[in-house]
Motif scaffolding. Structure first.
Motif, PDB file in Angstrom:
ATOM      1  N   THR A  38     -10.171  46.380 -16.451  1.00 33.88           N
ATOM      2  CA  THR A  38     -10.191  45.691 -15.164  1.00 33.88           C
ATOM      3  C   THR A  38     -11.602  45.218 -14.876  1.00 33.88           C
ATOM      4  OG1 THR A  38     -10.529  47.785 -14.028  1.00 33.88           O
ATOM      5  CG2 THR A  38      -8.274  46.957 -14.161  1.00 33.88           C
ATOM      6  N   ALA A  77       1.398  39.565  -6.290  1.00 34.82           N
ATOM      7  CA  ALA A  77       1.976  40.517  -7.238  1.00 34.82           C
ATOM      8  C   ALA A  77       1.691  41.930  -6.758  1.00 34.82           C
ATOM      9  CB  ALA A  77       1.382  40.306  -8.626  1.00 34.82           C
ATOM     10  N   GLN A  99       1.038  48.410 -11.715  1.00 32.46           N
ATOM     11  CA  GLN A  99       0.626  48.197 -13.096  1.00 32.46           C
ATOM     12  C   GLN A  99       0.021  49.475 -13.669  1.00 32.46           C
ATOM     13  OE1 GLN A  99      -1.735  44.473 -12.305  1.00 32.46           O
ATOM     14  NE2 GLN A  99      -0.800  43.941 -14.258  1.00 32.46           N
ATOM     15  N   TYR A 143       0.128  47.137 -19.065  1.00 30.37           N
ATOM     16  CA  TYR A 143      -0.073  45.807 -18.516  1.00 30.37           C
ATOM     17  C   TYR A 143      -1.460  45.251 -18.803  1.00 30.37           C
ATOM     18  CZ  TYR A 143       3.966  46.991 -15.642  1.00 30.37           C
ATOM     19  OH  TYR A 143       5.191  47.358 -15.206  1.00 30.37           O
ATOM     20  N   TYR A 144      -2.451  46.127 -18.862  1.00 31.78           N
ATOM     21  CA  TYR A 144      -3.819  45.648 -19.011  1.00 31.78           C
ATOM     22  C   TYR A 144      -4.635  46.681 -19.770  1.00 31.78           C
ATOM     23  CZ  TYR A 144      -4.818  48.826 -15.148  1.00 31.78           C
ATOM     24  OH  TYR A 144      -4.939  49.930 -14.357  1.00 31.78           O
ATOM     25  N   LEU A 191      -2.955  41.123  -9.132  1.00 30.78           N
ATOM     26  CA  LEU A 191      -2.944  41.563 -10.527  1.00 30.78           C
ATOM     27  C   LEU A 191      -4.267  42.201 -10.903  1.00 30.78           C
ATOM     28  CD1 LEU A 191      -1.283  38.524 -12.339  1.00 30.78           C
ATOM     29  CD2 LEU A 191      -0.275  40.752 -11.900  1.00 30.78           C
ATOM     30  N   LYS A 192      -4.234  43.165 -11.792  1.00 37.95           N
ATOM     31  CA  LYS A 192      -5.452  43.789 -12.284  1.00 37.95           C
ATOM     32  C   LYS A 192      -6.258  42.810 -13.133  1.00 37.95           C
ATOM     33  CE  LYS A 192      -4.381  47.939 -10.814  1.00 37.95           C
ATOM     34  NZ  LYS A 192      -5.076  48.632  -9.779  1.00 37.95           N
ATOM     35  N   GLN A 193      -5.594  41.824 -13.730  1.00 40.25           N
ATOM     36  CA  GLN A 193      -6.278  40.848 -14.582  1.00 40.25           C
ATOM     37  C   GLN A 193      -6.862  39.681 -13.786  1.00 40.25           C
ATOM     38  OE1 GLN A 193      -3.212  41.944 -14.981  1.00 40.25           O
ATOM     39  NE2 GLN A 193      -2.772  42.440 -17.082  1.00 40.25           N
ATOM     40  N   CYS A 195       6.897  41.295  -7.016  1.00 44.58           N
ATOM     41  CA  CYS A 195       6.037  40.480  -6.170  1.00 44.58           C
ATOM     42  C   CYS A 195       6.590  40.465  -4.754  1.00 44.58           C
ATOM     43  CB  CYS A 195       5.890  39.069  -6.719  1.00 44.58           C
ATOM     44  SG  CYS A 195       7.439  38.208  -6.953  1.00 44.58           S
ATOM     45  N   ILE A 204       6.589  42.957 -13.403  1.00 44.11           N
ATOM     46  CA  ILE A 204       5.821  43.202 -12.188  1.00 44.11           C
ATOM     47  C   ILE A 204       6.566  42.605 -10.997  1.00 44.11           C
ATOM     48  CG2 ILE A 204       3.614  42.772 -11.046  1.00 44.11           C
ATOM     49  CD1 ILE A 204       2.437  42.475 -13.887  1.00 44.11           C
ATOM     50  N   GLY A 223       0.401  44.623  -7.864  1.00 45.88           N
ATOM     51  CA  GLY A 223      -0.427  45.102  -8.953  1.00 45.88           C
ATOM     52  C   GLY A 223      -0.656  46.590  -8.944  1.00 45.88           C
ATOM     53  N   TYR A 224      -0.408  47.234  -7.810  1.00 47.27           N
ATOM     54  CA  TYR A 224      -0.592  48.677  -7.752  1.00 47.27           C
ATOM     55  C   TYR A 224       0.429  49.403  -8.612  1.00 47.27           C
ATOM     56  CZ  TYR A 224       2.897  47.939  -4.083  1.00 47.27           C
ATOM     57  OH  TYR A 224       4.002  47.528  -3.370  1.00 47.27           O
TER      58      TYR A 224
END
Length: 126
Positions: free
Chosen positions: A52, A38, A43, A48-49, A121-123, A15, A13, A40-41
């Motif tokens: 959400t 980060a 991801q 990655y996840y 981040l999505k997390q 940043c 990812i 995150g867009y």
């Protein structure tokens, strides 16, 4: 940390730095702030996840909670959650590239393994 063999470059990812000037009530700059965010867009789901989270409190639920607390005589406390993103521990294995301006020229292939959440981040809301 060097890029693990089973991790491709696409899974790292990126940043960026976000700069902001804080103003006082007269419009005079009092502080300059920088935050590492980060991207995150970029991801992708299932890479990655898995899921959400978007914690949102609806006004109806807050009213219901206040009415219930008054009816039962409960004591309510307010909590500030602005720093929850910076203190949240991540259970997933996420790697972030070296931040712009802080790249190590002796080790350009090294990445950072995240232990705590970054903005973007999505997390992070989890």
């Amino acid at each position: 940390m060097r890029i693990p063999r089973d991790l491709s470059v696409e899974n790292i990812i990126a940043c960026k730095w976000v700069f902001r000037n804080k103003l006082d009530e007269y419009g005079v700059i009092t502080r300059n702030k920088a935050r590492l965010v980060a991207k995150g867009y970029n991801q992708e789901e299932d890479i990655y996840y898995v899921e959400t989270f978007a914690p949102v409190a609806r006004l109806e639920v807050i009213r219901l909670l206040l009415a219930f607390a008054c009816m039962r005589g409960f004591k309510l406390f307010q909590m500030n959650v602005k720093s929850v993103f910076l203190n949240g521990i991540i259970n997933d294995e996420l790697y972030v590239e070296q931040p712009p301006g802080f790249k190590d020229h002796q080790h350009p292939n090294h990445v950072y393994k995240l232990e705590k959440a970054l903005y973007g981040l999505k997390q992070a809301p989890r």
